[in-house]
Design an enzyme around this catalytic site. Structure first.
Site, PDB file in Angstrom:
ATOM      1  N   SER A 101       0.830  -1.195   0.000  1.00 54.10           N
ATOM      2  CA  SER A 101       0.000   0.000   0.000  1.00 54.10           C
ATOM      3  C   SER A 101       0.869   1.252   0.000  1.00 54.10           C
ATOM      4  CB  SER A 101      -0.895  -0.040   1.230  1.00 54.10           C
ATOM      5  OG  SER A 101      -1.688   1.091   1.250  1.00 54.10           O
ATOM      6  N   GLY A 102       0.620   2.130  -0.943  1.00 53.77           N
ATOM      7  CA  GLY A 102       1.372   3.383  -1.028  1.00 53.77           C
ATOM      8  C   GLY A 102       2.601   3.292  -1.916  1.00 53.77           C
TER       9      GLY A 102
ATOM     10  N   THR B 121      -1.586   2.591  -8.109  1.00 47.25           N
ATOM     11  CA  THR B 121      -2.681   3.314  -8.765  1.00 47.25           C
ATOM     12  C   THR B 121      -2.118   4.425  -9.652  1.00 47.25           C
ATOM     13  OG1 THR B 121      -4.095   2.782  -6.938  1.00 47.25           O
ATOM     14  CG2 THR B 121      -4.803   4.611  -8.307  1.00 47.25           C
TER      15      THR B 121
ATOM     16  N   ASN C 115      -1.347   5.264   3.181  1.00 50.19           N
ATOM     17  CA  ASN C 115      -1.469   5.976   1.903  1.00 50.19           C
ATOM     18  C   ASN C 115      -2.672   6.918   1.960  1.00 50.19           C
ATOM     19  OD1 ASN C 115      -1.723   6.740  -0.741  1.00 50.19           O
ATOM     20  ND2 ASN C 115      -1.953   4.675  -1.570  1.00 50.19           N
TER      21      ASN C 115
ATOM     22  N   SER D 189      -5.526   5.550  -0.617  1.00 53.26           N
ATOM     23  CA  SER D 189      -5.372   4.101  -0.706  1.00 53.26           C
ATOM     24  C   SER D 189      -6.597   3.459  -1.371  1.00 53.26           C
ATOM     25  CB  SER D 189      -5.194   3.542   0.704  1.00 53.26           C
ATOM     26  OG  SER D 189      -4.994   2.175   0.633  1.00 53.26           O
ATOM     27  N   SER D 190      -6.332   2.583  -2.322  1.00 55.75           N
ATOM     28  CA  SER D 190      -7.440   1.890  -3.000  1.00 55.75           C
ATOM     29  C   SER D 190      -8.001   0.873  -2.010  1.00 55.75           C
ATOM     30  CB  SER D 190      -6.936   1.153  -4.230  1.00 55.75           C
ATOM     31  OG  SER D 190      -6.100   1.977  -4.986  1.00 55.75           O
TER      32      SER D 190
ATOM     33  N   GLY E 206      -2.479  -3.443  -2.228  1.00 55.56           N
ATOM     34  CA  GLY E 206      -1.192  -4.076  -1.938  1.00 55.56           C
ATOM     35  C   GLY E 206      -1.203  -4.787  -0.606  1.00 55.56           C
TER      36      GLY E 206
ATOM     37  N   GLU F 269      -0.713  -5.476   3.050  1.00 55.97           N
ATOM     38  CA  GLU F 269      -0.688  -4.475   4.116  1.00 55.97           C
ATOM     39  C   GLU F 269      -0.711  -5.093   5.510  1.00 55.97           C
ATOM     40  OE1 GLU F 269      -3.931  -1.872   3.113  1.00 55.97           O
ATOM     41  OE2 GLU F 269      -5.416  -3.145   4.087  1.00 55.97           O
TER      42      GLU F 269
HETATM   43  N1  LIG Z   1       5.268   8.021 -10.043  1.00 57.79           N
HETATM   44  C1  LIG Z   1       4.937   8.804  -9.048  1.00 57.79           C
HETATM   45  N2  LIG Z   1       5.321  10.110  -9.056  1.00 57.79           N
HETATM   46  C2  LIG Z   1       4.986  10.915  -8.056  1.00 57.79           C
HETATM   47  N3  LIG Z   1       4.294  10.535  -6.960  1.00 57.79           N
HETATM   48  C3  LIG Z   1       3.889   9.264  -6.892  1.00 57.79           C
HETATM   49  C4  LIG Z   1       4.174   8.319  -7.928  1.00 57.79           C
HETATM   50  N4  LIG Z   1       3.645   7.145  -7.581  1.00 57.79           N
HETATM   51  C5  LIG Z   1       3.046   7.330  -6.395  1.00 57.79           C
HETATM   52  N5  LIG Z   1       3.178   8.590  -5.962  1.00 57.79           N
HETATM   53  C6  LIG Z   1       2.675   9.155  -4.715  1.00 57.79           C
HETATM   54  O1  LIG Z   1       2.396   8.092  -3.831  1.00 57.79           O
HETATM   55  C7  LIG Z   1       1.037   8.089  -3.442  1.00 57.79           C
HETATM   56  C8  LIG Z   1       0.541   6.666  -3.310  1.00 57.79           C
HETATM   57  O2  LIG Z   1       0.514   6.043  -4.540  1.00 57.79           O
HETATM   58  P1  LIG Z   1      -0.665   5.069  -4.971  1.00 57.79           P
HETATM   59  O3  LIG Z   1      -1.960   5.603  -4.524  1.00 57.79           O
HETATM   60  O4  LIG Z   1      -0.474   4.814  -6.380  1.00 57.79           O
HETATM   61  O5  LIG Z   1      -0.325   3.788  -4.112  1.00 57.79           O
HETATM   62  P2  LIG Z   1      -0.944   2.335  -4.233  1.00 57.79           P
HETATM   63  O6  LIG Z   1       0.188   1.429  -4.472  1.00 57.79           O
HETATM   64  O7  LIG Z   1      -2.031   2.345  -5.202  1.00 57.79           O
HETATM   65  O8  LIG Z   1      -1.480   2.050  -2.779  1.00 57.79           O
HETATM   66  P3  LIG Z   1      -2.783   1.266  -2.282  1.00 57.79           P
HETATM   67  O9  LIG Z   1      -2.455  -0.168  -2.322  1.00 57.79           O
HETATM   68  O10 LIG Z   1      -2.960   1.768  -0.928  1.00 57.79           O
HETATM   69  O11 LIG Z   1      -3.881   1.655  -3.191  1.00 57.79           O
HETATM   70  C9  LIG Z   1       0.325   8.882  -4.500  1.00 57.79           C
HETATM   71  O12 LIG Z   1      -0.815   9.495  -3.997  1.00 57.79           O
HETATM   72  C10 LIG Z   1       1.372   9.894  -4.923  1.00 57.79           C
HETATM   73  O13 LIG Z   1       1.366  10.987  -4.034  1.00 57.79           O
HETATM   74 MG   LIG Z   2      -4.027   2.146  -5.091  1.00 58.56          MG
END
Ligand SMILES: Nc1ncnc2c1ncn2[C@@H]1O[C@H](COP(=O)(O)OP(=O)(O)OP(=O)(O)O)[C@@H](O)[C@H]1O
Ligand SMILES: [Mg+2]
Length: 1041
Positions: free
Chosen positions: A134-135, A139, A184, A187-188, A413, A415
């Protein structure tokens, strides 16, 4: 290893930077050229590939330079930068479009483009699996991939709408399905698999989303520091005044019980107000009507009101609702009867001895009934939302089902929290399954490549997490089965009995521990109501409290009944009346989830996968912080070291022969400047010259495999030196820079032309195949190219195979669409040939033809000896001047003779045969006996001519019987009967008066008497008087009829 000293024959130019001599763009091999400066771009090039420290160091080096992407072969490892890097611009997209993986530095776009190209060239569905905790950035990655396709794929007006909808589905789904957690801020809280459908031109034309297990418990409860789903805050912060008034909401999240549990209404990284605007606009783009938006928001507001329904306890301990206002709002927003809703929120319907009874609920039961309703309403609305989006993304062109697909998987992810419950259990189980798939597929594809190249596969040791998947999902023995059993069994089942059952059943499993089963050290960190799973990604303690309820996911029947009566159209679809009559107990939440994951695995297995493995650099969401411990942990559980080991199992580097040869050919005199033989032989010659030892490389069917990075680096260094030596060579000095520039430029042009031709060729083939499939349909864009081609090729074939002359009746068979046109053409062609023929013939020949035409009109298919006459030319006369008595000629005077032929005349009475001559003039036919004109028949008086249908030469000239000058009809025989009668017909203008008779001919003998000639077929010509007084003619049979 040793290298042979560089050869010193200087080449003309140095080609490897810009354009190769064969016009193909030289591979930049950015992974090789960028080495050292920022670590390696591909972990397979790490010399010490088994060292975790070296791996982490490489990641760190690159992360510090903002290089967040690194490959392990074709797998992309991505480290979340937590800051905006300027690497997602349109320019970047262009840079990666249509370019080979290893030509440019690692990027999401390279993976996206690679999948897209594979889909287009191999027509195989693709999927991109994004994983990480997560994070870690899953996404974000999936959104960037979608944007890449939206920008770089071809578009039409319809496609643009679909692109917009695909992009706009993200903010809507995130608003309803994402929330701030400790890990996050966005977070999804649901899993998402999205198919993007592409048509044969490679344009995105539709999409489909499958959602997985939404974390519904968040609707009613959030841990400290976490929030409910974004949409609640967006509505409260961003909703217009009168909208909030209509919904009965205040602009203060603190007023709502469902929003205060986590004590975290505001998050610095989130702007609820502007997000609200984005979501509102997105709903419109996706195709929500104003009414639908209104009903959707009514539901969201009603969940908040439900949370504020307060219960008071009566003396009896039964719950009653203390606040009427909420019920009033709820009745209006949900479109239900307030009294019925109040009763359903405080009572439970039970059936005893066939009778329905309402049993009051106590305070605790009433609160959980209310929460269950909130979760059910929200959860089902979320599923409705996904369906609605799917309807708007659906590709509606029924005629074209044959699209290709790229699937994007962005699922929650792995967690671990302080307190982990049923939801974390499901999420982590899902990650186990994905890891399992990853292991299977990467190993499988690696093995397949070795097999395809004919190279022996060396087994690799790795941790297979199947054992953990089985522990969770195995039938009868797995944790889910045991949980279901506890949920379904009658009696006093509870979360604790479930834990005990687990201990009994899977207690001995190496990946399962409970407080009771643990050693002293572990016991200290475990509660008595917890069980621990040793996941591939780490240990997680799960608290069993709530497991049974969440798995049952039950909603009291009377609450369901109320919702089924709702006037809200969305809820009406979400709560189906059939559910009330369906006696079958629905599957438990865990079983449903297990089934949906099994289906997901099937979907993913059917596609060509690409992987993006996301890593979170620190727990504080800070840019630039590289927390080594945290990262090491992720590298370990993502199995990256194993992935690398598998990839490196045999060989660090592999490239297709042409690419390898292209890059290093300048290192060997035999391969420079061009290798003319087989590619494999060229590579073999090259590596032999370079002194590769047998254990350092293998040659496959189409690729070279190099075992150690150092071998490759040594080659690469040799290339560097070579470049310098080339640069210093006298010839090189002679060749001025502009010359090199022009050469490069010209090669560039040639290469581009060739590439364009290749692209056009591929496009033509594609259009042709598609047209072939659609060939039987009406002309449409799909088949017009094919139909035009078929037309063109038929016409070309026709041109080559036109009939040679008027008698040549051959004609190519036309395609169905051209039957009519072909017939027109055939006639025109024939007319044309006839016309040309006619134009060329001499007057004599024309005259001949005219006579032949007349003969054909009269005799064709009517008289047996006509066919024999066809090839024989008609002559102008059968008797020349000397053969006719001069007295006869004298008697004719000025009358010009047109034709003369010897004939036999048969007497009218005794049928005696006498030689005569038949002369034709412009006005009459004359029968001549030597010097005497025996009989003259004016054409005017000639009533007709009779002839038999057989092969004989007899004919009768009929004259009027009342004409005293005439002695009756004349019976004659000519050896050239067809010619003779044709001449008679022409001279006398009696074409229509030549009668062809079967059997017999009757003729007048004079003074009203008649004679008869009987014709019969026989072996030879015989003319004689028969006993019955008739003239009997036997005509020889011919084969022509
Ligand atoms: N390529 C990137 N460039 C800049 N910031 C990023 C990038 N990827 C992620 N982030 C930052 O990290 C945060 C978390 O990313 P994201 O929401 O994609 O996580 P996730 O893996 O989908 O987590 P979860 O499993 O909780 O959904 C985003 O809101 C953003 O602020
Ligand atoms: Mg996500």
């Amino acid at each position: 290893m040793c290298f042979i000293a560089l050869w010193d024959r200087a080449p003309l130019i140095e080609p490897t930077y810009v354009v190769a001599s064969d016009g193909v763009r030289a591979m930049m091999e950015s992974a090789l050229t960028a080495r050292d400066r920022v670590g390696v771009q591909d972990f397979v090039l790490l010399e010490n590939h088994t060292s975790e420290a070296a791996f982490i160091e490489n990641l760190r080096k690159r992360f510090k330079e903002n290089l967040i992407y690194t490959y392990i072969g074709s797998v992309l490892v991505s480290v979340n930068p937590y800051k905006d890097l300027e690497i997602y611009t349109k320019n970047h997209m262009e840079r990666y479009r249509g370019v080979n993986f290893y030509e440019v530095s690692p990027h999401l776009y390279a993976v996206s483009d690679n999948s897209y190209r594979s889909m287009r060239t191999e027509r195989k569905d693709q999927c991109i699996l994004i994983s990480g905790e997560s994070g870690a950035g899953k996404t974000e990655a999936s959104k960037k991939i979608l944007q890449y396709y939206a920008v770089t794929c071809p578009a039409s007006e319809h496609v643009q709408t679909i692109k917009d909808r695909l992009l706009q589905s993200n903010p809507v789904l995130e608003a309803f399905g994402n929330a701030k957690t400790l890990r996050n801020d966005n977070s999804s809280r649901f899993g998402k698999y999205m198919d993007i459908q592409f048509d044969f031109k490679g344009a995105p034309v539709g999409g489909h989303i499958i959602n997985y297990l939404l974390e519904k418990s968040r609707v009613v409860h959030q841990n400290h520091g976490e929030r409910n789903f974004h949409i609640f805050y967006q509505l409260i912060e961003g909703g217009e005044e009168d909208l909030l008034r209509r919904l009965g909401l205040e602009r203060n999240p603190q007023q709502y019980q469902y929003l205060v549990k986590g004590n975290c209404p505001k998050v610095s990284s989130i702007n609820d107000r502007s997000d609200w605007k984005v979501v509102r606009k997105a709903l419109t783009v996706i195709g929500f009507s104003e009414d639908e938006v209104e009903e959707l928001l009514n539901i969201i507001a009603s969940v908040l009101h439900l949370g504020n329904v307060q219960y008071g306890g009566e003396d009896s301990g039964n719950a009653c609702i203390t606040s009427d206002t909420q019920i009033k709002y709820l009745a209006r927003l949900l479109g239900v009867n307030g009294t019925v809703l109040t009763e359903a929120l405080t009572h439970k319907k039970i059936i005893a001895k066939g009778e329905e009874l309402m049993s009051p609920l106590n305070l605790e039961q009433a609160s959980s009934a209310r929460d269950a309703l909130s979760k059910a309403v929200y959860g089902r609305t979320f599923t409705w939302l996904v369906n609605k989006i799917n309807a708007s993304l659906a590709y509606t062109d029924d005629s074209y089902k044959n699209w290709s697909v790229i699937g994007l998987l962005d699922i929650y992810g792995f967690e671990v929290f302080q307190n982990n419950s049923f939801e974390q259990f499901c999420i982590n189980y899902c990650n186990e399954k994905l890891q399992q798939l990853f292991i299977e597929l990467t190993l499988k594809s690696e093995q397949e490549e070795y097999e395809a190249e004919g190279i022996t596969w060396e087994p690799v040791q790795y941790f297979n997490n199947k054992i953990i998947c089985d522990l969770v999902e195995e039938k009868f023995k797995g944790i889910i089965s045991i949980l279901d059993e506890e949920c379904l069994r009658p009696g006093d089942a509870s979360d604790i009995t479930f834990l005990e059952k687990l201990e009994d059943t899977v207690g001995g499993h190496p990946h399962f521990v409970t407080h009771k089963l643990a050693d002293g050290k572990t016991r200290k960190v475990m509660g008595r109501d917890e069980f621990r799973l040793l996941h591939y990604a780490g240990e997680v303690n799960y608290n069993v409290n709530g497991f049974l309820d969440k798995n049952n996911d039950l909603l009291f029947r009377n609450l369901k009944e109320v919702m089924c009566m709702s006037e809200n159209k969305i809820l009406n679809q979400c709560f189906d009346r059939e559910e009330l009559t369906d006696k079958k107990r629905p599957d438990t939440a865990a079983t449903q989830f297990k089934a949906s994951l099994a289906k997901l695995m099937e979907i993913l297995m059917s596609k060509e996968p690409s992987y993006i493995r996301c890593i979170k650099p620190n727990d504080s969401k800070q840019a630039g912080r590289f927390d080594e411990v945290l990262i090491r942990h992720q590298v370990k559980y993502l199995g990256l070291m194993e992935n690398l080991r598998v990839r490196r199992a045999g060989f660090a580097y592999r490239r297709r022969y042409e690419v390898f040869l292209q890059r290093y050919k300048s290192l060997c005199p035999d391969t420079w400047p061009n290798w003319r033989g087989k590619l494999a032989d060229g590579v073999a010659t090259l590596v032999k010259h370079l002194g590769y030892k047998p254990e350092e490389y293998k040659l496959g069917r189409s690729k070279i495999f190099i075992r150690f990075p150092k071998t490759l680096f040594a080659t690469e260094d040799a290339l560097e030196t070579r470049k310098h030596s080339l640069g210093e060579s006298p010839q090189h000095v002679l060749l001025s820079l502009p010359t090199i520039g022009i050469q490069a430029w010209w090669r560039g042009i040639l290469a581009r032309r060739r590439a364009q031709r290749r692209r056009q060729a591929a496009d033509t083939i594609r259009r042709f195949i598609k047209g072939f499939i659609y060939r039987h349909q009406e002309r449409c864009p799909e088949n017009e190219y094919f139909l035009d081609y078929v037309r063109y090729s038929f016409l070309m074939k026709l041109r080559r195979n036109l009939p040679k002359n008027v008698l040549d009746k051959s004609w190519p068979t036309p395609p169905a669409a051209l039957t009519e046109a072909s017939e027109h053409l055939r006639k025109m062609c024939m007319q044309n040939m006839v016309w040309t023929y006619c134009k060329r013939i001499s007057p004599e020949w024309k005259h001949q033809m005219e006579q032949k035409m007349i003969a054909s009109e009269i005799f064709k298919d009517k008289k047996d000896n006509y066919p024999q006459s066809v090839p024989k030319l008609f002559v102008s006369t059968r008797l020349n001047g000397e053969e006719i008595n001069p007295k006869v000629l004298q008697a004719l005077g000025t009358e010009k003779m047109k034709y003369a032929v010897p004939v036999t005349k048969y007497d009218r009475k005794g049928y005696k045969a006498r030689p005569r001559q038949l002369l034709l003039t412009a006005n009459c036919a004359i029968i001549v006996e030597e010097a005497k004109l025996k009989q003259r028949i004016d054409y005017k008086a000639l009533k007709g001519v009779s002839v038999s249908s057989l092969s004989d030469g007899l004919f009768v000239l009929h004259v009027p019987s009342d004409d005293n000058k005439q002695k009756g009809d004349v019976v004659l025989q000519s050896d050239h009967v067809i010619e003779t009668l044709t001449k008679v017909a022409i001279c006398a203008d009696k074409i229509n008066n030549i009668n062809i008779n079967q059997g017999s001919i009757t003729f007048t003998v004079g003074q009203g008497k008649e004679g008869i000639i009987d014709f019969t077929p026989g072996s030879e010509l015989l003319v004689a008087k028969a006993k019955n007084g008739h003239l009997s003619v036997t005509a020889p049979r011919l084969n022509s009829r």
